[in-house]
Design an enzyme around this catalytic site. Structure first.
Site, PDB file in Angstrom:
ATOM      1  N   LYS A  30      -7.500  -7.162   2.384  1.00 42.99           N
ATOM      2  CA  LYS A  30      -6.339  -7.615   1.601  1.00 42.99           C
ATOM      3  C   LYS A  30      -5.059  -7.683   2.435  1.00 42.99           C
ATOM      4  O   LYS A  30      -4.262  -8.597   2.255  1.00 42.99           O
ATOM      5  CB  LYS A  30      -6.131  -6.729   0.384  1.00 42.99           C
ATOM      6  CG  LYS A  30      -5.597  -5.337   0.675  1.00 42.99           C
ATOM      7  CD  LYS A  30      -5.340  -4.576  -0.600  1.00 42.99           C
ATOM      8  CE  LYS A  30      -4.849  -3.171  -0.313  1.00 42.99           C
ATOM      9  NZ  LYS A  30      -3.528  -3.123   0.323  1.00 42.99           N
ATOM     10  N   THR A  31      -4.868  -6.727   3.370  1.00 42.23           N
ATOM     11  CA  THR A  31      -3.646  -6.755   4.175  1.00 42.23           C
ATOM     12  C   THR A  31      -3.607  -7.996   5.054  1.00 42.23           C
ATOM     13  O   THR A  31      -2.548  -8.609   5.253  1.00 42.23           O
ATOM     14  CB  THR A  31      -3.538  -5.485   5.042  1.00 42.23           C
ATOM     15  OG1 THR A  31      -3.631  -4.336   4.192  1.00 42.23           O
ATOM     16  CG2 THR A  31      -2.221  -5.447   5.796  1.00 42.23           C
ATOM     17  N   ASP A  46       1.729  -5.953  -3.445  1.00 40.67           N
ATOM     18  CA  ASP A  46       0.490  -5.324  -2.982  1.00 40.67           C
ATOM     19  C   ASP A  46       0.129  -4.170  -3.927  1.00 40.67           C
ATOM     20  O   ASP A  46       0.999  -3.616  -4.594  1.00 40.67           O
ATOM     21  CB  ASP A  46       0.716  -4.798  -1.551  1.00 40.67           C
ATOM     22  CG  ASP A  46      -0.540  -4.192  -0.954  1.00 40.67           C
ATOM     23  OD1 ASP A  46      -1.655  -4.573  -1.375  1.00 40.67           O
ATOM     24  OD2 ASP A  46      -0.410  -3.335  -0.060  1.00 40.67           O
ATOM     25  N   GLU A  47      -1.167  -3.820  -3.988  1.00 37.83           N
ATOM     26  CA  GLU A  47      -1.644  -2.712  -4.824  1.00 37.83           C
ATOM     27  C   GLU A  47      -1.148  -2.867  -6.267  1.00 37.83           C
ATOM     28  O   GLU A  47      -0.653  -1.922  -6.895  1.00 37.83           O
ATOM     29  CB  GLU A  47      -1.189  -1.359  -4.251  1.00 37.83           C
ATOM     30  CG  GLU A  47      -1.647  -1.081  -2.827  1.00 37.83           C
ATOM     31  CD  GLU A  47      -3.128  -0.707  -2.719  1.00 37.83           C
ATOM     32  OE1 GLU A  47      -3.850  -0.838  -3.735  1.00 37.83           O
ATOM     33  OE2 GLU A  47      -3.570  -0.322  -1.627  1.00 37.83           O
ATOM     34  N   GLN A  52      -9.935   0.072  -8.375  1.00 41.22           N
ATOM     35  CA  GLN A  52      -9.340   1.181  -7.636  1.00 41.22           C
ATOM     36  C   GLN A  52      -8.044   1.670  -8.289  1.00 41.22           C
ATOM     37  O   GLN A  52      -7.195   2.265  -7.628  1.00 41.22           O
ATOM     38  CB  GLN A  52      -9.076   0.777  -6.182  1.00 41.22           C
ATOM     39  CG  GLN A  52     -10.349   0.460  -5.400  1.00 41.22           C
ATOM     40  CD  GLN A  52     -10.064   0.197  -3.934  1.00 41.22           C
ATOM     41  OE1 GLN A  52      -9.788   1.107  -3.154  1.00 41.22           O
ATOM     42  NE2 GLN A  52     -10.139  -1.073  -3.545  1.00 41.22           N
ATOM     43  N   ARG A  99     -15.009   4.894   0.792  1.00 31.82           N
ATOM     44  CA  ARG A  99     -14.310   5.342   2.018  1.00 31.82           C
ATOM     45  C   ARG A  99     -15.282   5.405   3.198  1.00 31.82           C
ATOM     46  O   ARG A  99     -14.857   5.462   4.351  1.00 31.82           O
ATOM     47  CB  ARG A  99     -13.697   6.732   1.835  1.00 31.82           C
ATOM     48  CG  ARG A  99     -12.638   6.904   0.760  1.00 31.82           C
ATOM     49  CD  ARG A  99     -11.573   5.862   0.805  1.00 31.82           C
ATOM     50  NE  ARG A  99     -11.903   4.761  -0.085  1.00 31.82           N
ATOM     51  CZ  ARG A  99     -11.321   3.570  -0.059  1.00 31.82           C
ATOM     52  NH1 ARG A  99     -10.386   3.307   0.829  1.00 31.82           N
ATOM     53  NH2 ARG A  99     -11.679   2.607  -0.894  1.00 31.82           N
TER      54      ARG A  99
END
Length: 674
Positions: free
Chosen positions: A32-33, A222-223, A253, A617
């Site tokens: 995503k970044t 973002d997020e 998430q 993770r």
């Protein structure tokens, strides 16, 4: 800019969609970044002025990373970076910049101080004292927490009495009014005010809103799954004229409902913004196929979600294991013994391993075993550097110098180091200032003339006021020499004397002096990295980074060692080998979501998303563990396997088990390779 061919089809679709509302559903590990930064660069390549692009995220670390990566994409062959840059910041940093320009419209000074948690609790204590409410009836920390909840919901002090939910809220609503009055009279705001007052500014002053609307043609968030109501209102008002809003996030998430995040914002985005284009990023570059299979099986049990299915870009057989142990001591011992074996025989590094848990009580037994096996480890979430007394004292000096109305900070340092100003005299001066509705220092001459305080005390207070005024001028006149001025302040007040008074051991004194030196280094670093430094801006940066737990986490992650952390702390990180421990009903999912009277399907859904975050993770290896018996109130009690285990596996696999006797390297290796 780098060739868009480096992006997969879905990433490219998001990056090349440059207008209108856009929802990018970015699953775990899907890049995503990269999408956000490539999209910023692509907007600029298509003629958008960089300074008319606003990109907002939640942590200073994420904002810095975005800025660096976007500038790297825009840097030409000559290596020269563009002069005009996009505005990339956290929500709160953005609000500070707005309020510094326009908060006077709300009756606050534009050089307001931002209170930290300690300042808030001191203010709450004063508010409750003024209301004659004892700590048995309401603790200052509880009042601060309730006020924070109201502010996150956009409830102003004058409205709080309309939102009471129980008897304690009646007192809290009165406390909120008094607390806010004290804040405003001291020229201060708290962290939650940054969003609340910006929204109030935009609501009550359309001309201010229009000015900031005109500043940006494109906004990115973002997020987005972590936004609360105040953040949503802020963004919606900014993009109202053009609707060029791109939000990136993953409803799977969304794990911060307990601090106000509302998953409805990402689930309902296409409804709120008709004509939304939805792009799904589903190719995971982090985890193995087996790990992603578990994650997909788990999260599909949440019905209220955007439909998506991750797929892995790589395979690694045997990357998932499930193990049961008789008790939590054996669980910890075997996990650590296995890590120790890998460190000694498999050329693994301590940083490759993470032990993730749901609650803060779980790591103790793992720490015992890590120490026993002499395995280096880092327990994330330790005390913040900014919680040290020395740091809080010296920042209080800087706050009073920056904002003379900040009596909370003044009271902390008026006799630190000791300057013969007693507590009784301070209380008399403060009471007179409150009575006259004036400033603290203005009450001194009147009290001296009435012999309410001694001439000696009055002289000491006035000398201190002169010192603050002198350093206010020095900081204002030479902002580029801020570090040198700060050093002069330390020498002038002889802060070393305070350290010697507080700590008698030479080693303790050296450690505390080292803390002061670290703060000095922070000032130097700020000045060297800032084009137009100022004391108020430095304090803003410090206060915002103190509230941003990522700053301390970054420092801890630089240390060598196995990572021990809660799943909440692990969000956004990745590790080669993950042990997700304590998969039992009452731990994960947490007992509050299972047993509490207010447990809801939504709370179980959030626990499931938390487990999903823990699973994703892991890059190469994921070990899921549980104890069949666990101590509770000093007694061993049988546990129930977490429902999430049954949801991840079609049927719960036969768990691998091991006794403490099976500890030879050969048996360890055989067990590890099974």
């Amino acid at each position: 800019m780098d060739d868009l061919s480096k992006l997969n089809a879905a990433q490219r679709d998001a990056v090349t969609t440059l207008s209108g509302p856009l929802l990018v559903l970015a699953g775990a590990g899907t890049g995503k970044t990269r999408v956000i930064t490539f999209r910023i660069a692509n907007l600029i390549q298509h003629g958008i002025d960089p300074e008319r692009i606003l990109s907002v995220t939640f942590t200073n670390k994420a904002a810095r990373e975005m800025q660096e990566r976007a500038l790297a994409l825009l840097t030409g062959p000559s290596g020269r970076k563009p002069k005009r840059k996009p505005w990339i910041s956290t929500f709160h940093s953005f609000c500070v910049r707005v309020l510094r320009q326009d908060i006077e419209a709300l009756g606050y000074p534009n050089n307001f101080t931002i209170y930290d948690r300690g300042d808030q609790e001191s203010t709450a204590r004063r508010a409750l004292r003024d209301l004659r409410v004892g700590e048995k009836q309401m603790r200052p920390s509880d009042l601060v927490n309730r006020i924070s909840q109201w502010k996150t919901q956009g409830v102003l002090a004058a409205e709080a009495s309309e939102y009471v939910e129980h008897d304690g809220d009646v007192v809290a609503a009165m406390g909120y009014k008094k607390y806010q009055s004290i804040l405003k009279s001291s020229g201060s705001v708290d962290f939650d005010d940054l969003l609340l007052l910006t929204n109030r500014l935009f609501d009550e002053h359309p001309d201010v809103l229009e000015k900031h609307q005109r500043r940006f043609d494109h906004v990115q968030i973002d997020e987005y799954q972590d936004t609360n109501g105040s953040q949503f209102d802020l963004i919606e008002s900014l993009v109202r004229p053009h609707r060029n809003l791109c939000v990136v996030g993953d409803d799977d998430q969304s794990i911060y409902g307990w601090r106000g995040a509302d998953i409805a914002h990402i689930l309902g985005f296409p409804t709120v913004f008709p004509g939304t284009k939805v792009v799904r990023l589903q190719e995971n570059y982090r985890c193995t196929e087996q790990i992603i299979g578990l994650a997909n099986s788990l999260v599909r049990h949440n019905r209220n979600r955007h439909e998506k299915q991750l797929f892995a870009s790589r395979t690694l057989p045997g990357s998932v294991r499930y193990r049961e142990y008789e008790n939590e001591e054996l669980e910890a011992e075997t996990v650590v013994r296995e890590i120790d074996f890998n460190l000694r025989h498999e050329r693994a590094k301590p940083d490759d391993f993470a032990i993730l848990f749901r609650t803060n009580e779980q790591p103790r037994v793992f720490e015992v075993q890590l120490r026993r096996f002499k395995v280096p480890y880092v327990l994330l979430g330790q005390r913040s550097f900014f919680d040290n007394k020395e740091v809080r004292d010296l920042l209080a000096y800087l706050r009073v110098i920056s904002q003379p109305l900040d009596e909370q900070s003044l009271l902390r340092i008026i006799n630190t180091p000791a300057r013969n100003i007693g507590d009784t005299s301070v209380e008399k001066i403060l009471a007179r200032a409150v009575q006259r509705k004036g400033r603290f220092f203005d009450a001194v001459p009147e009290l001296r003339d009435e012999k309410g305080i001694t001439v000696k005390t009055a002289a000491a207070v006035e000398a201190f006021a002169t010192l603050l005024t002198d350093f206010r001028r020095r900081f204002d006149d030479a902002p580029k020499q801020m570090a040198e001025t700060f050093h002069t302040l330390l020498e002038t007040i002889n802060y070393d004397l305070e350290i010697q008074r507080q700590y008698k051991e030479p080693t303790q004194q050296l450690a505390r002096q080292g803390t002061v030196e670290q703060l000095m280094d922070t000032v130097k670093e700020y000045v060297s990295n800032t084009d137009e430094p100022s004391l108020s801006d430095f304090l803003d940066n410090i206060t915002l980074s103190d509230r941003d737990s990522e700053s301390d986490k970054d420092e801890q992650l630089k240390q060598r060692g196995v990572r021990l952390m809660t799943i909440h702390s692990a969000k956004g990180l990745e590790f080669n080998r993950v042990y997700l421990v304590g998969l039992e009903e009452g731990l994960l999912p947490h007992r509050r979501s299972v047993d509490a009277e207010d447990a809801t399907p939504q709370s179980i859904d959030e626990e499931r998303r938390l487990c999903y975050v823990g699973v994703t993770r892991a890059k190469d290896s994921l070990t899921l563990t549980r104890a069949t018996f666990r101590k509770k109130w000093g007694k061993l009690r049988e546990t129930t396997p977490s429902r999430f285990l049954h949801e991840m596996f079609d049927e719960l696999p036969l768990a691998e088990t091991e006794s403490p006797a099976d500890s030879s390297p050969e048996s360890e290796l055989a067990s590890f390779e099974e």
